[in-house]
Design a protein around this motif. Structure first.
Motif, PDB file in Angstrom:
ATOM      1  N   LYS A  74     -10.303   2.272  -7.652  1.00  0.00           N
ATOM      2  CA  LYS A  74     -11.313   1.215  -7.476  1.00  0.00           C
ATOM      3  C   LYS A  74     -12.219   1.129  -8.711  1.00  0.00           C
ATOM      4  O   LYS A  74     -12.498   0.042  -9.226  1.00  0.00           O
ATOM      5  CB  LYS A  74     -12.147   1.514  -6.232  1.00  0.00           C
ATOM      6  N   ARG A 123      -7.434  -3.004  -7.717  1.00  0.00           N
ATOM      7  CA  ARG A 123      -8.063  -2.135  -6.709  1.00  0.00           C
ATOM      8  C   ARG A 123      -7.122  -1.832  -5.539  1.00  0.00           C
ATOM      9  O   ARG A 123      -7.304  -0.880  -4.815  1.00  0.00           O
ATOM     10  CB  ARG A 123      -9.379  -2.742  -6.215  1.00  0.00           C
ATOM     11  N   LYS A 124      -6.103  -2.681  -5.355  1.00  0.00           N
ATOM     12  CA  LYS A 124      -5.223  -2.509  -4.195  1.00  0.00           C
ATOM     13  C   LYS A 124      -3.911  -1.792  -4.517  1.00  0.00           C
ATOM     14  O   LYS A 124      -3.037  -1.717  -3.674  1.00  0.00           O
ATOM     15  CB  LYS A 124      -4.917  -3.882  -3.602  1.00  0.00           C
ATOM     16  N   SER A 166     -10.366  -0.457 -11.547  1.00  0.00           N
ATOM     17  CA  SER A 166     -10.198  -1.915 -11.394  1.00  0.00           C
ATOM     18  C   SER A 166     -11.457  -2.646 -11.853  1.00  0.00           C
ATOM     19  O   SER A 166     -11.385  -3.767 -12.358  1.00  0.00           O
ATOM     20  CB  SER A 166      -9.852  -2.279  -9.953  1.00  0.00           C
ATOM     21  N   LYS A 167     -12.604  -1.988 -11.694  1.00  0.00           N
ATOM     22  CA  LYS A 167     -13.862  -2.628 -12.116  1.00  0.00           C
ATOM     23  C   LYS A 167     -14.075  -2.549 -13.627  1.00  0.00           C
ATOM     24  O   LYS A 167     -14.946  -3.220 -14.167  1.00  0.00           O
ATOM     25  CB  LYS A 167     -15.042  -1.969 -11.394  1.00  0.00           C
ATOM     26  N   SER A 193       0.826  -1.224   0.000  1.00  0.00           N
ATOM     27  CA  SER A 193       0.000   0.000   0.000  1.00  0.00           C
ATOM     28  C   SER A 193       0.861   1.276   0.000  1.00  0.00           C
ATOM     29  O   SER A 193       0.343   2.385  -0.164  1.00  0.00           O
ATOM     30  CB  SER A 193      -0.944  -0.002   1.203  1.00  0.00           C
ATOM     31  N   LYS A 221      -7.914   7.036  -4.590  1.00  0.00           N
ATOM     32  CA  LYS A 221      -8.289   5.637  -4.281  1.00  0.00           C
ATOM     33  C   LYS A 221      -9.636   5.244  -4.885  1.00  0.00           C
ATOM     34  O   LYS A 221      -9.809   4.117  -5.370  1.00  0.00           O
ATOM     35  CB  LYS A 221      -8.295   5.427  -2.765  1.00  0.00           C
ATOM     36  N   LYS A 222     -10.581   6.194  -4.859  1.00  0.00           N
ATOM     37  CA  LYS A 222     -11.913   5.889  -5.419  1.00  0.00           C
ATOM     38  C   LYS A 222     -11.804   5.617  -6.917  1.00  0.00           C
ATOM     39  O   LYS A 222     -12.418   4.690  -7.443  1.00  0.00           O
ATOM     40  CB  LYS A 222     -12.849   7.095  -5.202  1.00  0.00           C
ATOM     41  N   ARG A 236      -9.091  -7.368 -11.447  1.00  0.00           N
ATOM     42  CA  ARG A 236      -9.697  -6.760 -10.256  1.00  0.00           C
ATOM     43  C   ARG A 236      -8.660  -6.494  -9.156  1.00  0.00           C
ATOM     44  O   ARG A 236      -8.876  -5.682  -8.272  1.00  0.00           O
ATOM     45  CB  ARG A 236     -10.833  -7.642  -9.715  1.00  0.00           C
TER      46      ARG A 236
END
Ligand SMILES: Cc1cc2nc3c(=O)[nH]c(=O)nc-3n(C[C@H](O)[C@H](O)[C@H](O)COP(=O)(O)O)c2cc1C
Length: 180
Positions: free
Chosen positions: A57, A70-71, A60-61, A18, A53-54, A67
Motif C-alpha cells: 500500500k 495497492r491491490k 502504491s502511494k 488477490s 500488504k501494508k 495507485r
C-alpha cells in the motif's frame, strides 16, 4: 511455452487477482534474473520481494499514476548499485544491467502464467524510504507479480488505450541494413 509465445503473450497487466504467488514461482523468476548478462559481469543488481500488504500500500502511494498497485499480491523492486557497474559513452550501465535482468524476470513470469507490468512512474526517494534502502543504491524499476483478475477494472483499460499498448513499429521502420 515456445519462446516466441512467451514474448507475444507478455503484456502490461494492471488488474490483479488477490491470489498469492507461489514461492516456487517467485524463486524461479528471481533465478532467471540472476542469470542475466551485465557490464563486466559485475551483477550490480538487487531485488526486493515485497509481499507485506501494508508495504505494498505504501509503495502504491509512492507512484505517480500507479495507485492500482495497492491491490497486487506481490511487488518486485529492481535496484542497482552504480558503483558496482560502470559508465561508458555516457551510458550508466547499472540501468542497462538491471533492465536486462528485469526483462528476464518478466518473461520468466509470463512463462509461469504470471502477470506483470514494468513500472517506471515512481518517486524513487519515497520508494527508498519505504523500503529502508541504503543511500547509494538506485531503484530502476518495479513490477507487480500475480494472476490476472477475472474482472477487469476501468483504469487498466484507459491506460491501455493511452499507451496503445498492442501497437508496435514495423520492422521496416526500425531496422537498417549495413548503414543507417
Ligand atoms: C521503462 C518503462 C516504464 C514503464 N512505466 C509504466 C508505469 O509507470 N505505469 C504503467 O502502467 N505502465 C508502465 N510501463 C508499461 C508500458 O506502458 C507498456 O509496456 C507499453 O504501453 C506497451 O504495452 P505492453 O507492455 O502491454 O505491450 C512502462 C514500461 C517501460 C518499458
Amino acid at each position: 511455452m515456445e519462446f516466441i509465445d512467451v514474448v507475444k503473450s507478455r503484456r502490461s497487466i494492471r488488474t490483479y487477482d488477490s491470489k498469492e504467488v507461489e514461492d516456487e514461482k517467485i524463486n524461479y523468476v528471481l533465478e532467471c534474473a540472476r542469470l542475466a548478462p551485465s557490464w563486466i559481469n559485475r551483477q550490480c543488481w538487487s531485488f526486493i520481494v515485497v509481499k507485506d500488504k501494508k508495504t505494498i500500500k505504501i509503495l502504491s502511494k509512492t507512484t505517480i499514476i500507479n495507485r492500482w498497485l495497492r491491490k497486487v499480491p506481490c511487488i518486485i523492486v529492481a535496484c542497482g548499485d552504480p558503483k558496482l557497474s560502470g559508465t561508458h559513452n555516457g551510458i550508466e550501465y547499472f540501468t542497462v544491467d538491471v533492465a536486462i535482468a528485469m526483462e528476464h524476470l518478466i518473461l520468466a513470469a509470463t512463462d509461469m502464467g504470471l502477470s506483470s507490468c514494468w513500472i517506471g512512474g515512481f518517486n524513487e526517494k519515497k520508494v527508498k524510504e519505504a523500503l529502508g534502502m541504503p543511500k547509494g543504491i538506485r531503484v530502476v524499476a518495479l513490477t507487480p507479480l500475480g494472476y490476472l483478475a477475472k474482472k477487469r477494472r476501468i483504469l487498466g483499460g484507459i491506460i491501455k488505450i493511452i499507451t496503445r499498448s498492442k501497437k508496435r513499429r514495423s520492422l521496416d521502420e526500425i531496422i537498417h541494413y549495413d548503414k543507417w
